[in-house]
Enzyme design. Structure first.
Site, PDB file in Angstrom:
ATOM      1  N   LYS A 188       0.850  -1.208   0.000  1.00 60.31           N
ATOM      2  CA  LYS A 188       0.000   0.000   0.000  1.00 60.31           C
ATOM      3  C   LYS A 188       0.873   1.240   0.000  1.00 60.31           C
ATOM      4  O   LYS A 188       1.846   1.321   0.735  1.00 60.31           O
ATOM      5  CB  LYS A 188      -0.862  -0.026   1.268  1.00 60.31           C
ATOM      6  CG  LYS A 188      -1.672   1.226   1.510  1.00 60.31           C
ATOM      7  CD  LYS A 188      -2.641   1.054   2.683  1.00 60.31           C
ATOM      8  CE  LYS A 188      -2.011   1.355   4.018  1.00 60.31           C
ATOM      9  NZ  LYS A 188      -2.968   1.359   5.124  1.00 60.31           N
ATOM     10  N   ARG A 219       0.618   5.404   0.484  1.00 62.36           N
ATOM     11  CA  ARG A 219      -0.252   6.525   0.884  1.00 62.36           C
ATOM     12  C   ARG A 219       0.450   7.824   0.540  1.00 62.36           C
ATOM     13  O   ARG A 219       1.395   8.205   1.232  1.00 62.36           O
ATOM     14  CB  ARG A 219      -0.413   6.498   2.417  1.00 62.36           C
ATOM     15  CG  ARG A 219      -1.708   5.937   2.919  1.00 62.36           C
ATOM     16  CD  ARG A 219      -1.810   6.209   4.415  1.00 62.36           C
ATOM     17  NE  ARG A 219      -2.630   5.238   5.102  1.00 62.36           N
ATOM     18  CZ  ARG A 219      -3.955   5.247   5.118  1.00 62.36           C
ATOM     19  NH1 ARG A 219      -4.612   6.173   4.475  1.00 62.36           N
ATOM     20  NH2 ARG A 219      -4.617   4.333   5.778  1.00 62.36           N
ATOM     21  N   THR A 249     -11.265   5.131   7.956  1.00 63.37           N
ATOM     22  CA  THR A 249     -12.148   5.567   6.864  1.00 63.37           C
ATOM     23  C   THR A 249     -12.657   4.367   6.056  1.00 63.37           C
ATOM     24  O   THR A 249     -13.580   4.504   5.266  1.00 63.37           O
ATOM     25  CB  THR A 249     -11.400   6.494   5.894  1.00 63.37           C
ATOM     26  OG1 THR A 249     -10.340   5.733   5.282  1.00 63.37           O
ATOM     27  CG2 THR A 249     -10.836   7.706   6.610  1.00 63.37           C
TER      28      THR A 249
HETATM   29  C1  R5P Z   1      -2.508   1.293   8.854  1.00 63.74           C
HETATM   30  O1  R5P Z   1      -1.316   1.215   9.081  1.00 63.74           O
HETATM   31  C2  R5P Z   1      -3.543   0.678   9.730  1.00 63.74           C
HETATM   32  O2  R5P Z   1      -3.181  -0.618  10.117  1.00 63.74           O
HETATM   33  C3  R5P Z   1      -4.902   0.641   9.063  1.00 63.74           C
HETATM   34  O3  R5P Z   1      -4.834  -0.185   7.930  1.00 63.74           O
HETATM   35  C4  R5P Z   1      -5.321   2.000   8.613  1.00 63.74           C
HETATM   36  O4  R5P Z   1      -5.002   2.960   9.568  1.00 63.74           O
HETATM   37  C5  R5P Z   1      -6.793   2.016   8.334  1.00 63.74           C
HETATM   38  O5  R5P Z   1      -7.160   3.309   7.922  1.00 63.74           O
HETATM   39  P1  R5P Z   1      -8.314   3.548   6.875  1.00 63.74           P
HETATM   40  O6  R5P Z   1      -9.468   2.672   7.290  1.00 63.74           O
HETATM   41  O7  R5P Z   1      -8.632   5.017   7.028  1.00 63.74           O
HETATM   42  O8  R5P Z   1      -7.787   3.228   5.527  1.00 63.74           O
END
Ligand code: R5P
Length: 323
Positions: free
Chosen positions: A204, A206, A235
């Site tokens: 992933k 970001r 989110t």
């Molecule tokens: C990221 O490192 C966390 O483990 C979660 O995957 C993330 O924070 C989830 O955030 P969202 O639901 O906003 O994509």
């Protein structure tokens, strides 16, 4: 500080007392039930300008107090309540105060990612300690390093076993455990090892906080039932993207399990309208009635937290819980 018992003599902890702020009263009630202990009366009121006031009804002098207050949404409000209740308990001469934080807000701001960033998770640790906590019980902290942000003992619990048992009972014929990002690989590795299942992960990227631009599956998921395990869903962007990527690579079904259902904004709508079949979270954070949905299942962490509270109170090992 409670007086120290002479060396070798068993320490006499004060009476166990449970208190709850407004963040998750349902979880606090379940913990109290599991411990066969009442929740002490405490009134949280407001001054005319919105400032918080706290009245603890009974004496806590010398007591071993456990304050249940996860710092979920509204995060700043719940933190302020936590600080003010801790201050009240300290000034009321509680013998020992443990903040039971089934969710630690600001945990995702645990390092600087850009110049002039704050490290809010460390700031919260400092204020929690300054306000009066002698110990913390935390659950699935976003980053293990947060434990070290405190100079007081932190018992870091995990809901992994709960999630593992849930996955086991699904009896999926051809399952693969998936990490939604490289950072979650250790968590997913532990879960997969307990279940003796293969793993895959999703790369992933970001570009900005709360924006996910690229998600690529690494590992074999073709024809398999993908079970994605994460620490939290905020989110929902990460997991919705992951579900599409997994289906594109041939996964026959996608389920997601996470300890903390932050579910900010329209997360529920996005998740239930995605290829995800089932969303499993715990009650570390309360799920508002308007966010409940048939696709969302909730596992309770109350028995785990109750057992940890009892072990801390009785000076017994907490790590044994996870063996
Ligand atoms: C990221 O490192 C966390 O483990 C979660 O995957 C993330 O924070 C989830 O955030 P969202 O639901 O906003 O994509």
């Amino acid at each position: 500080m409670r007086p120290q018992a002479p060396e070798g003599a068993p320490r006499q902890p004060g009476a166990l007392k449970l208190l709850s702020g407004d963040a998750n009263p349902e979880l606090a009630a379940k913990i109290a039930l599991a411990l066969h202990e009442p929740l002490d009366d405490m009134r949280i009121t407001r001054f005319a300008d919105g400032e918080i006031d706290v009245k603890i009804a009974q004496s806590v002098r010398g007591a071993d107090v456990f304050l249940i207050q996860p710092t979920c949404q509204p995060v700043s409000e719940n933190y302020m309540q936590l600080f003010i209740i801790l201050d009240a308990l300290r000034r009321a001469s509680a013998g020992r105060i443990t903040a039971v934080m089934s969710y630690y807000g600001y945990a995702r701001k645990e390092k600087k990612t850009q110049a002039r960033d704050p490290i809010s998770a460390k700031l919260m640790a400092d204020i929690i300690t300054l306000a009066g906590a002698n110990r913390v019980i935390a659950l699935d902290l976003h980053a293990d390093a947060i434990q070290g942000f405190f100079d007081i003992p932190v018992d870091h619990l995990t809901a992994e076993k709960l999630l593992v048992e849930y996955i086991r009972k699904l009896h999926l014929p051809n399952a693969v455990i998936v990490s939604p990002d490289v950072g979650g690989a250790k968590r997913v590795g532990d879960v997969a090892r307990l279940l003796d299942l293969p793993i895959a992960f999703v790369y992933k990227r970001r570009p900005k906080d709360d924006v996910v631009s690229e998600q690529r599956v690494v590992g074999d998921v073709d024809g398999m039932d993908a079970v994605v395990v994460d620490d939290l869903i905020s989110t929902g962007g990460t997991l919705v993207g992951v579900s599409h990527a997994l289906r594109a690579e041939g996964a026959t079904s996608v389920r997601v399990l996470a300890t903390h259902g932050v579910l900010a904004g329209d997360a529920v709508e996005k998740l239930v309208n995605s290829p995800i079949e089932e969303i499993v979270i715990t009650d570390s954070i309360p799920l508002l009635p308007e966010k409940q949905h048939a696709k969302i299942k909730i596992l309770s962490v109350a028995p785990l937290l109750a057992e940890a509270i009892l072990r801390v109170h009785e000076d017994r090992s907490v790590s044994e819980l996870f063996k």
